[in-house]
Design an enzyme around this catalytic site. Structure first.
Site, PDB file in Angstrom:
ATOM      1  N   ASN A  98      71.571  27.377 -59.026  1.00  0.00           N
ATOM      2  CA  ASN A  98      71.192  25.982 -58.788  1.00  0.00           C
ATOM      3  C   ASN A  98      70.884  25.318 -60.114  1.00  0.00           C
ATOM      4  OD1 ASN A  98      70.322  23.648 -57.222  1.00  0.00           O
ATOM      5  ND2 ASN A  98      68.230  24.194 -57.800  1.00  0.00           N
ATOM      6  N   HIS A 145      68.686  22.367 -61.709  1.00  0.00           N
ATOM      7  CA  HIS A 145      67.503  21.588 -61.331  1.00  0.00           C
ATOM      8  C   HIS A 145      67.103  20.700 -62.516  1.00  0.00           C
ATOM      9  CE1 HIS A 145      63.827  20.549 -59.257  1.00  0.00           C
ATOM     10  NE2 HIS A 145      63.193  20.720 -60.400  1.00  0.00           N
ATOM     11  N   SER A 183      67.285  22.965 -65.857  1.00  0.00           N
ATOM     12  CA  SER A 183      67.260  24.429 -65.777  1.00  0.00           C
ATOM     13  C   SER A 183      68.368  24.901 -64.845  1.00  0.00           C
ATOM     14  CB  SER A 183      65.922  24.918 -65.201  1.00  0.00           C
ATOM     15  OG  SER A 183      64.831  24.455 -65.956  1.00  0.00           O
ATOM     16  N   ASP A 235      63.044  26.216 -55.828  1.00  0.00           N
ATOM     17  CA  ASP A 235      63.190  26.130 -57.289  1.00  0.00           C
ATOM     18  C   ASP A 235      62.416  27.239 -58.006  1.00  0.00           C
ATOM     19  OD1 ASP A 235      64.778  23.827 -56.963  1.00  0.00           O
ATOM     20  OD2 ASP A 235      63.009  22.552 -56.896  1.00  0.00           O
TER      21      ASP A 235
HETATM   22  C1  GAR Z   1      71.553  16.415 -60.769  1.00  0.00           C
HETATM   23  O1  GAR Z   1      70.723  15.723 -61.654  1.00  0.00           O
HETATM   24  C2  GAR Z   1      70.915  17.717 -60.327  1.00  0.00           C
HETATM   25  O2  GAR Z   1      70.173  18.333 -61.350  1.00  0.00           O
HETATM   26  C3  GAR Z   1      70.008  17.224 -59.229  1.00  0.00           C
HETATM   27  O3  GAR Z   1      70.762  16.271 -58.538  1.00  0.00           O
HETATM   28  C4  GAR Z   1      71.669  15.658 -59.449  1.00  0.00           C
HETATM   29  C5  GAR Z   1      73.061  15.746 -58.883  1.00  0.00           C
HETATM   30  O4  GAR Z   1      73.963  15.001 -59.652  1.00  0.00           O
HETATM   31  N1  GAR Z   1      69.613  18.293 -58.395  1.00  0.00           N
HETATM   32  C6  GAR Z   1      68.452  18.324 -57.757  1.00  0.00           C
HETATM   33  O5  GAR Z   1      67.642  17.444 -57.835  1.00  0.00           O
HETATM   34  C7  GAR Z   1      68.238  19.569 -56.913  1.00  0.00           C
HETATM   35  N2  GAR Z   1      66.919  19.614 -56.440  1.00  0.00           N
HETATM   36  P1  GAR Z   1      75.521  15.066 -59.341  1.00  0.00           P
HETATM   37  O6  GAR Z   1      75.675  14.862 -57.830  1.00  0.00           O
HETATM   38  O7  GAR Z   1      76.091  13.909 -60.120  1.00  0.00           O
HETATM   39  O8  GAR Z   1      76.021  16.392 -59.804  1.00  0.00           O
END
Ligand code: GAR
Length: 214
Positions: free
Chosen positions: A106, A108, A135, A144
């Site tokens: 994942n 995060h 991370s 997480d």
């Molecule tokens: C990213 O910033 C990722 O780190 C976050 O969602 C976004 C997805 O962007 N993930 C979380 O918050 C997980 N808890 P994307 O759809 O453009 O890849």
């Protein structure tokens, strides 16, 4: 053989696009085995051919547990080497995590263990953090909470708002994700006794992002 990736995504899919671009450019030896979403209208799904798309909602499956089982069966059917969560905004159930134990990654948007959960950018600002980042970690049953493999750091500037900070973090998320996927695809990465290992050796601190480029 290229590593088979099952991608879980709920939203925009910029991290998925970074993976697709790297595969296309020949800098990541992997193939997308399927893209799975809990949001049928997620833009991420549109980034791959229809044959690779899977989307259901918990409601359409008759509840959360049933959804987890249907999702796990669909993911298993594409025989992934790795299950990669990129902006997947639903907590994976214990049965799912156990079924793919040691194979789920994942990304995060915080420097774990700081700011688990949601709204990480605003929380970093509210906490007065001078540094923030992203991370890449193994997924376990704790939100997480799995072993962190690698991190990328960015400064927090005076005057940042959550959007500005999110954009700065996203720019380092893509290369971070690719760097870890290259290690995973080449068989160098594993999870053992709750630790991430690289070439069989436990990582006691997260790897820093090496390359500034995706
Ligand atoms: C990213 O910033 C990722 O780190 C976050 O969602 C976004 C997805 O962007 N993930 C979380 O918050 C997980 N808890 P994307 O759809 O453009 O890849």
């Amino acid at each position: 053989m290229p590593a088979r990736l099952a991608i879980l995504a709920s939203g925009r899919g910029s991290n998925l696009q970074a993976i697709l671009d790297a595969i296309q450019a020949g800098t990541l030896d992997a193939r997308i085995a399927g893209v799975f979403s809990d949001k049928p209208d997620a833009p991420a799904l549109q980034r791959v051919p229809e044959a690779l798309r899977w989307a259901r909602t918990p409601k359409s499956c008759g509840g959360r547990d049933a959804f987890d089982t249907v999702l796990a069966d669909a993911v298993a059917a594409c025989a992934p080497d790795w299950v990669v969560c990129v902006g997947y905004m639903r907590i994976l159930g214990d049965a799912f995590v156990q079924r793919f134990a040691g194979k789920i990654l994942n990304i995060h948007p915080s420097l774990l263990p700081r700011h688990k959960g949601l709204h990480t950018h605003q929380r970093a600002l509210d906490a007065g953090d001078g540094e923030h980042g992203a991370s890449l970690h193994f997924v376990n049953a704790e939100l997480d909470g799995g072993a962190v493999i690698a991190q990328a750091r960015v400064p927090v500037h005076a005057g940042d708002d959550a959007d500005a900070l999110a954009a700065r973090v996203l720019a380092v998320e893509h290369p971070l994700l690719l760097e870890v996927l290259r290690l995973a695809a080449s068989g160098r990465l594993a999870e053992r006794d709750g630790h991430a290992t690289l070439d069989g050796q436990p990582l006691f601190t997260p790897l820093p992002l090496q390359s500034p480029k995706a």
